[in-house]
Design an enzyme around this catalytic site. Structure first.
Site, PDB file in Angstrom:
ATOM      1  N   ASP A  90      -5.391  -5.140  -3.986  1.00 37.68           N
ATOM      2  CA  ASP A  90      -4.496  -6.101  -4.620  1.00 37.68           C
ATOM      3  C   ASP A  90      -4.959  -7.537  -4.367  1.00 37.68           C
ATOM      4  O   ASP A  90      -4.729  -8.424  -5.192  1.00 37.68           O
ATOM      5  CB  ASP A  90      -3.070  -5.941  -4.102  1.00 37.68           C
ATOM      6  CG  ASP A  90      -2.417  -4.638  -4.536  1.00 37.68           C
ATOM      7  OD1 ASP A  90      -2.979  -3.955  -5.416  1.00 37.68           O
ATOM      8  OD2 ASP A  90      -1.348  -4.309  -3.996  1.00 37.68           O
ATOM      9  N   HIS A 141      -7.436   2.426  -2.165  1.00 38.75           N
ATOM     10  CA  HIS A 141      -6.616   1.332  -2.680  1.00 38.75           C
ATOM     11  C   HIS A 141      -6.334   0.299  -1.597  1.00 38.75           C
ATOM     12  O   HIS A 141      -6.334  -0.912  -1.867  1.00 38.75           O
ATOM     13  CB  HIS A 141      -5.307   1.866  -3.257  1.00 38.75           C
ATOM     14  CG  HIS A 141      -4.578   0.858  -4.074  1.00 38.75           C
ATOM     15  ND1 HIS A 141      -5.076   0.333  -5.247  1.00 38.75           N
ATOM     16  CD2 HIS A 141      -3.383   0.239  -3.878  1.00 38.75           C
ATOM     17  CE1 HIS A 141      -4.230  -0.547  -5.740  1.00 38.75           C
ATOM     18  NE2 HIS A 141      -3.190  -0.629  -4.936  1.00 38.75           N
ATOM     19  N   LYS A 142      -6.088   0.769  -0.396  1.00 38.91           N
ATOM     20  CA  LYS A 142      -5.902  -0.099   0.767  1.00 38.91           C
ATOM     21  C   LYS A 142      -6.346   0.691   2.001  1.00 38.91           C
ATOM     22  O   LYS A 142      -6.371   1.920   1.986  1.00 38.91           O
ATOM     23  CB  LYS A 142      -4.430  -0.499   0.966  1.00 38.91           C
ATOM     24  CG  LYS A 142      -3.766  -1.175  -0.198  1.00 38.91           C
ATOM     25  CD  LYS A 142      -2.289  -1.462   0.112  1.00 38.91           C
ATOM     26  CE  LYS A 142      -1.572  -2.062  -1.093  1.00 38.91           C
ATOM     27  NZ  LYS A 142      -0.149  -2.353  -0.788  1.00 38.91           N
ATOM     28  N   TYR A 152      -3.783   3.021   2.918  1.00 38.07           N
ATOM     29  CA  TYR A 152      -3.626   4.126   1.970  1.00 38.07           C
ATOM     30  C   TYR A 152      -4.920   4.931   1.943  1.00 38.07           C
ATOM     31  O   TYR A 152      -5.631   4.949   0.933  1.00 38.07           O
ATOM     32  CB  TYR A 152      -3.315   3.617   0.557  1.00 38.07           C
ATOM     33  CG  TYR A 152      -1.994   2.922   0.369  1.00 38.07           C
ATOM     34  CD1 TYR A 152      -1.012   2.915   1.355  1.00 38.07           C
ATOM     35  CD2 TYR A 152      -1.716   2.260  -0.826  1.00 38.07           C
ATOM     36  CE1 TYR A 152       0.192   2.280   1.168  1.00 38.07           C
ATOM     37  CE2 TYR A 152      -0.500   1.623  -1.028  1.00 38.07           C
ATOM     38  CZ  TYR A 152       0.447   1.624  -0.022  1.00 38.07           C
ATOM     39  OH  TYR A 152       1.654   0.992  -0.212  1.00 38.07           O
ATOM     40  N   ASP A 188      -3.938   1.224 -10.456  1.00 40.95           N
ATOM     41  CA  ASP A 188      -3.748  -0.212 -10.246  1.00 40.95           C
ATOM     42  C   ASP A 188      -5.041  -0.868  -9.764  1.00 40.95           C
ATOM     43  O   ASP A 188      -5.324  -2.020 -10.080  1.00 40.95           O
ATOM     44  CB  ASP A 188      -2.682  -0.477  -9.182  1.00 40.95           C
ATOM     45  CG  ASP A 188      -1.396   0.277  -9.394  1.00 40.95           C
ATOM     46  OD1 ASP A 188      -1.437   1.408  -9.890  1.00 40.95           O
ATOM     47  OD2 ASP A 188      -0.344  -0.263  -9.022  1.00 40.95           O
ATOM     48  N   ARG A 190       3.156   1.519 -17.414  1.00 39.70           N
ATOM     49  CA  ARG A 190       2.767   0.159 -17.051  1.00 39.70           C
ATOM     50  C   ARG A 190       1.377   0.139 -16.430  1.00 39.70           C
ATOM     51  O   ARG A 190       0.590  -0.768 -16.644  1.00 39.70           O
ATOM     52  CB  ARG A 190       3.793  -0.432 -16.092  1.00 39.70           C
ATOM     53  CG  ARG A 190       3.654  -1.910 -15.875  1.00 39.70           C
ATOM     54  CD  ARG A 190       4.824  -2.441 -15.059  1.00 39.70           C
ATOM     55  NE  ARG A 190       6.101  -2.183 -15.723  1.00 39.70           N
ATOM     56  CZ  ARG A 190       7.277  -2.405 -15.152  1.00 39.70           C
ATOM     57  NH1 ARG A 190       7.353  -2.849 -13.913  1.00 39.70           N
ATOM     58  NH2 ARG A 190       8.384  -2.164 -15.820  1.00 39.70           N
ATOM     59  N   GLY A 235      -5.559  -0.341 -20.416  1.00 45.39           N
ATOM     60  CA  GLY A 235      -5.586  -1.366 -21.441  1.00 45.39           C
ATOM     61  C   GLY A 235      -6.656  -2.393 -21.153  1.00 45.39           C
ATOM     62  O   GLY A 235      -7.298  -2.909 -22.066  1.00 45.39           O
TER      63      GLY A 235
END
Length: 283
Positions: free
Chosen positions: A80, A124-125, A128, A135, A210, A217
């Site tokens: 992130d 991811h982290k 994690y 994401d 999303r 996307g």
């Protein structure tokens, strides 16, 4: 529509600036989403206040020539944190100030050292472990590609980085794809240790519109065309390229096609609880 868009976007941006002021409380990807919008609005209107809004906020995080980033911890290995690197590169290109480049170098170093699954996918982290989330494509890959295209003078190093970014797309697609629904699920746990992971596949139980439309996307229609540029760089070597673009694009179209049949909502089917979402994009 083209005439309406800048006016509508400007009203939203001006409201955000008035209501919240500079976004400076933490190094957070959601701020990067707002800054990305300001960047696009500045390009459309030429109004410098939108550029200054990005720069003034970023200057509270990167305060000197060392490139250190306030409220950022590399050893957390959090994808992130990479998202806002796009604004660092943007400001470096716009101003030539090397403090932004040095800060971007820090984020690039994180990706070099990012823990990985056994087949090379980014965790991811750090907290994690063994998990890939869709994401992560949105958070890290646009910066990764743009940095390599901008900054790597050695063609071999540059192309290896771009191929690695493409590899993340390939692995995320393969590990999260559910053939029955033809959708990519939100996450995958190589270790099968998480409560949400399927003991056979490691996939999470649900797709999230999303995530699909922000990650997939981006793959199919990134505003900077970075994925198309990736393909141009790795035509001969990448195992994914155009094939992966078509796969992700097809999955996004599947999400679009699964809009609720209820004309009163015209919304997307939601995640675990079956709620509906009228909005399934992120940036």
């Amino acid at each position: 529509m083209k005439e309406f868009l800048p006016k509508s976007a400007a009203k939203m941006a001006d409201c955000l600036m008035k209501r919240y002021g500079l976004l400076t409380s933490r190094w957070s990807y959601d701020y990067g989403v707002a800054w990305r919008g300001m960047e696009a609005l500045y390009a459309m209107t030429g109004e410098k206040k939108y550029f200054d809004y990005i720069k003034d906020a970023m200057d509270t995080f990167v305060t000197d020539e060392s490139g250190a980033i306030r409220d950022y911890t590399l050893d957390e290995f959090n994808l992130d944190y990479i998202c806002n690197g796009r604004q660092l590169l943007y400001l470096y290109k716009a101003t030539g100030d090397k403090k932004y480049l040095r800060a971007a170098d820090v984020l690039r170093d994180q990706l070099r050292r990012q823990p990985r699954t056994s087949d090379g996918g980014f965790w991811h982290k750090k907290c994690y472990p063994y998990q890939m989330w869709l994401d992560g494509l949105h958070m890290s890959a646009p910066f990764y590609v743009e940095y390599c295209l901008m900054m790597e003078g050695d063609a071999g190093i540059r192309d290896a980085g771009i191929r690695d970014a493409a590899k993340q797309l390939q692995l995320a697609y393969e590990h999260t794809y559910e053939p029955k629904t033809r959708l990519n699920h939100h996450g995958w746990d190589e270790s099968r240790a998480q409560q949400w992971s399927d003991p056979e596949t490691g996939r999470s139980a649900h797709a999230w519109g999303r995530t699909m439309l922000s990650s997939g996307g981006w793959v199919s229609a990134d505003e900077n065309g970075n994925l198309l540029r990736v393909r141009c760089q790795i035509i001969d070597d990448a195992p994914c390229g155009v094939d992966m673009l078509l796969r992700f694009t097809g999955t996004c179209l599947t999400v679009q096609a699964r809009k609720s049949s209820d004309p009163a909502t015209n919304a997307y089917e939601g995640v675990a609880t079956g709620y509906v979402e009228g909005y399934a994009d992120e940036s």
